[in-house]
Design an enzyme around this catalytic site. Structure first.
Site, PDB file in Angstrom:
ATOM      1  N   ARG A  14       0.824  -1.220  -0.044  1.00 39.86           N
ATOM      2  CA  ARG A  14      -0.093   0.173   0.076  1.00 39.86           C
ATOM      3  C   ARG A  14       0.821   1.225  -0.016  1.00 39.86           C
ATOM      4  NH1 ARG A  14      -4.826  -1.943   4.077  1.00 39.86           N
ATOM      5  NH2 ARG A  14      -6.085  -3.067   2.506  1.00 39.86           N
ATOM      6  N   GLU A  26      -0.909  -8.871  -5.570  1.00 37.54           N
ATOM      7  CA  GLU A  26      -2.199  -9.245  -5.770  1.00 37.54           C
ATOM      8  C   GLU A  26      -2.242 -10.567  -6.204  1.00 37.54           C
ATOM      9  OE1 GLU A  26      -5.249  -7.959  -5.473  1.00 37.54           O
ATOM     10  OE2 GLU A  26      -4.423  -6.093  -4.455  1.00 37.54           O
ATOM     11  N   LEU A  69       4.254 -21.153  -0.869  1.00 35.92           N
ATOM     12  CA  LEU A  69       3.235 -20.213  -0.835  1.00 35.92           C
ATOM     13  C   LEU A  69       1.989 -20.989  -1.570  1.00 35.92           C
ATOM     14  CD1 LEU A  69       2.880 -17.119  -0.413  1.00 35.92           C
ATOM     15  CD2 LEU A  69       3.421 -16.637  -2.776  1.00 35.92           C
ATOM     16  N   TYR A  71      -0.340 -23.128  -4.821  1.00 37.34           N
ATOM     17  CA  TYR A  71      -0.664 -22.583  -5.884  1.00 37.34           C
ATOM     18  C   TYR A  71       0.265 -22.036  -7.090  1.00 37.34           C
ATOM     19  CZ  TYR A  71      -5.088 -23.114  -3.177  1.00 37.34           C
ATOM     20  OH  TYR A  71      -6.123 -23.418  -2.595  1.00 37.34           O
ATOM     21  N   TYR A 109     -10.559  -9.009 -11.882  1.00 38.37           N
ATOM     22  CA  TYR A 109     -10.501  -8.272 -10.588  1.00 38.37           C
ATOM     23  C   TYR A 109      -8.987  -7.823 -10.587  1.00 38.37           C
ATOM     24  CZ  TYR A 109      -8.389  -7.608  -6.137  1.00 38.37           C
ATOM     25  OH  TYR A 109      -7.670  -7.095  -4.992  1.00 38.37           O
ATOM     26  N   CYS A 181     -16.522  -6.149   8.070  1.00 44.58           N
ATOM     27  CA  CYS A 181     -17.863  -7.062   7.324  1.00 44.58           C
ATOM     28  C   CYS A 181     -17.436  -8.485   7.236  1.00 44.58           C
ATOM     29  CB  CYS A 181     -18.327  -6.323   6.069  1.00 44.58           C
ATOM     30  SG  CYS A 181     -19.854  -7.119   5.685  1.00 44.58           S
ATOM     31  N   CYS A 188     -20.745  -4.862  12.971  1.00 48.85           N
ATOM     32  CA  CYS A 188     -21.638  -3.646  12.441  1.00 48.85           C
ATOM     33  C   CYS A 188     -21.568  -2.627  13.432  1.00 48.85           C
ATOM     34  CB  CYS A 188     -23.003  -4.478  12.343  1.00 48.85           C
ATOM     35  SG  CYS A 188     -23.178  -5.802  11.261  1.00 48.85           S
ATOM     36  N   CYS A 191     -19.207  -0.183  11.910  1.00 53.73           N
ATOM     37  CA  CYS A 191     -19.101  -0.222  10.448  1.00 53.73           C
ATOM     38  C   CYS A 191     -19.620   1.263  10.122  1.00 53.73           C
ATOM     39  CB  CYS A 191     -19.869  -1.286  10.057  1.00 53.73           C
ATOM     40  SG  CYS A 191     -19.972  -1.040   8.022  1.00 53.73           S
ATOM     41  N   CYS A 197     -26.923   0.076   5.556  1.00 51.18           N
ATOM     42  CA  CYS A 197     -26.844  -1.338   5.378  1.00 51.18           C
ATOM     43  C   CYS A 197     -28.351  -2.043   5.754  1.00 51.18           C
ATOM     44  CB  CYS A 197     -25.788  -2.012   6.116  1.00 51.18           C
ATOM     45  SG  CYS A 197     -25.538  -3.586   5.931  1.00 51.18           S
TER      46      CYS A 197
HETATM   47 FE1  SF4 Z   1     -21.365  -5.573   6.850  1.00 53.42          FE
HETATM   48 FE2  SF4 Z   1     -23.535  -3.998   6.747  1.00 53.42          FE
HETATM   49 FE3  SF4 Z   1     -22.597  -5.025   9.123  1.00 53.42          FE
HETATM   50 FE4  SF4 Z   1     -21.440  -3.028   7.783  1.00 53.42          FE
HETATM   51  S1  SF4 Z   1     -23.150  -2.964   8.581  1.00 53.42           S
HETATM   52  S2  SF4 Z   1     -20.396  -4.739   8.793  1.00 53.42           S
HETATM   53  S3  SF4 Z   1     -21.724  -3.593   5.650  1.00 53.42           S
HETATM   54  S4  SF4 Z   1     -23.460  -6.211   7.509  1.00 53.42           S
END
Ligand code: SF4
Length: 373
Positions: A14, A26, A69, A71, A109, A181, A188, A191, A197
């Site tokens: 980062r 990645e 590592l 794979y 991705y 999450c 939550c 979060c 959410c």
């Molecule tokens: Fe995940 Fe929703 Fe909980 Fe946030 S609030 S951690 S997005 S389930």
């Protein structure tokens, strides 16, 4: 993004906007945890600091550095893609997402991650963490891996991108998915998007996203044989097209027999069939247990001597075969190469994880023998 600036972990990849370093991280992070990747990432970049250095490397050296590592296809594809970047893109990681996706081992991705993190390209990403996060933010109850689910979630990943700082947002989303999450018991209460959410509002965290049944575990029994001949041991190289292509190992095969003499006969037959060598089994060295995808493997590691008659008068140092032998050998030998190697030189070879464990066992017993003398 404000939450990420405050709470995001400081990770080596980062700190950089070098697309090569980000790409390496990645690829290593696919199927592998951050803590495991960090020392591999640092060693890899020290040894191959640029895409040109990686492109010029021998595949054997790349695999040796990747050893442990898992794979290994990732390492071979990374190496192949580096060569392609040098030959087709002037040594620079392509800025165009379609060109990036044409490189070996780079899917939607990885292309989105490298281009958004390195160049702040407005490219979406969807991987395990963001898939779970978006599914919960959309309260999506279908199969997130099926075509309809993928279409919806990729659209959400695209729609959420800001005009600038897409790279920071993408990294923030991954961090939020992995640190807050989480698959079970998401946090939550801390979060930053909890108020948006519906999954949190309706208490559906345990059922969103829909969990697919885990594949059934299969138990497998295999044997590995350390064949000794005049102070050297036999190594075989896995053939291309295999999961462990390019890696070296002790001859290894499925084992069905029970009881010492039946097992010894199966070792003799299998080594003869696979390596065209006759052996005299000596003893069981150790038993290793490990898992590969859904398989739980019990690996019996045996020690054997090359049978005196095996060479029919030819030099025991050589495993050269007659022309008739070679014709049979090419049809049936599943290995790309086989060599007699002094145990002290095993460190130079890229071995499978279990191969390395056996090699360590051999060098430890060698040291003990030397001390006793
Ligand atoms: Fe995940 Fe929703 Fe909980 Fe946030 S609030 S951690 S997005 S389930």
């Amino acid at each position: 993004m404000a939450w990420f600036r405050k709470h995001g972990r400081a990770l080596p990849w980062r700190d950089t906007s070098d697309p090569y370093a980000i790409w390496v991280s990645e690829i290593m992070l696919q199927q592998t945890q951050v803590a495991t990747v960090i020392p591999y990432y640092e060693r890899f970049l020290l040894r191959f600091p640029t895409v040109a250095a990686l492109a010029a490397a021998d595949e054997h050296d790349v695999l040796r550095l990747w050893e442990g590592l898992g794979y290994y296809r990732r390492a071979r594809q990374l190496h192949a893609a580096a060569k392609r970047i040098v030959s087709d893109h002037g040594g620079r990681f392509p800025h165009d997402v379609e060109a990036a996706r044409h490189l070996p081992g780079i899917g939607r991705y990885t292309a989105g991650a490298v281009l958004s993190f390195a160049f702040d390209a407005r490219e979406p990403i969807l991987e395990a963490n963001t898939l779970r996060l978006f599914a919960r933010l959309l309260a999506f109850r279908g199969d997130p891996l099926a075509a309809a689910g993928q279409k919806l979630l990729w659209s959400a990943a695209e729609a959420i991108l800001p005009r600038r700082s897409s790279g920071v947002l993408n990294q923030a989303l991954i961090e939020l998915g992995s640190q807050v999450c989480t698959p079970r018991e998401p946090h939550c209460s801390r979060c930053p998007v909890a108020s948006l959410c519906p999954t949190n509002r309706d208490g559906l965290q345990d059922v969103v996203p829909t969990r697919m049944p885990k594949p059934k575990i299969e138990h497998v029994r295999e044997a590995s044989v350390v064949v000794r001949n005049r102070g050297k041991v036999l190594l075989v190289q896995r053939a291309s097209g295999e999961r462990w292509a390019g890696l070296w190992d002790f001859p290894r095969f499925p084992l069905a027999a029970d009881g010492e003499s039946a097992v010894h006969q199966e070792l003799i037959d299998s080594v003869n069939r696979l390596c065209k060598l006759r052996i005299e089994p000596r003893r069981l060295l150790t038993t290793l247990r490990h898992g590969v995808t859904r398989f739980r493997i019990t690996l019996e590691c045996h020690e054997a001597d090359l049978a005196a008659a095996a060479t029919n008068g030819r030099s025991q140092e050589s495993i050269a075969l007659s022309q008739a032998d070679i014709a049979i050998h090419e049809q049936t030998n599943p290995f790309a190469d086989q060599r007699w190697v002094p145990p002290a030189k095993l460190a130079d070879y890229a071995l499978s994880v279990t191969g390395r464990k056996i090699a360590r066992l051999l060098s430890a017993s060698g040291r003990r023998r030397a001390q006793a003398i």
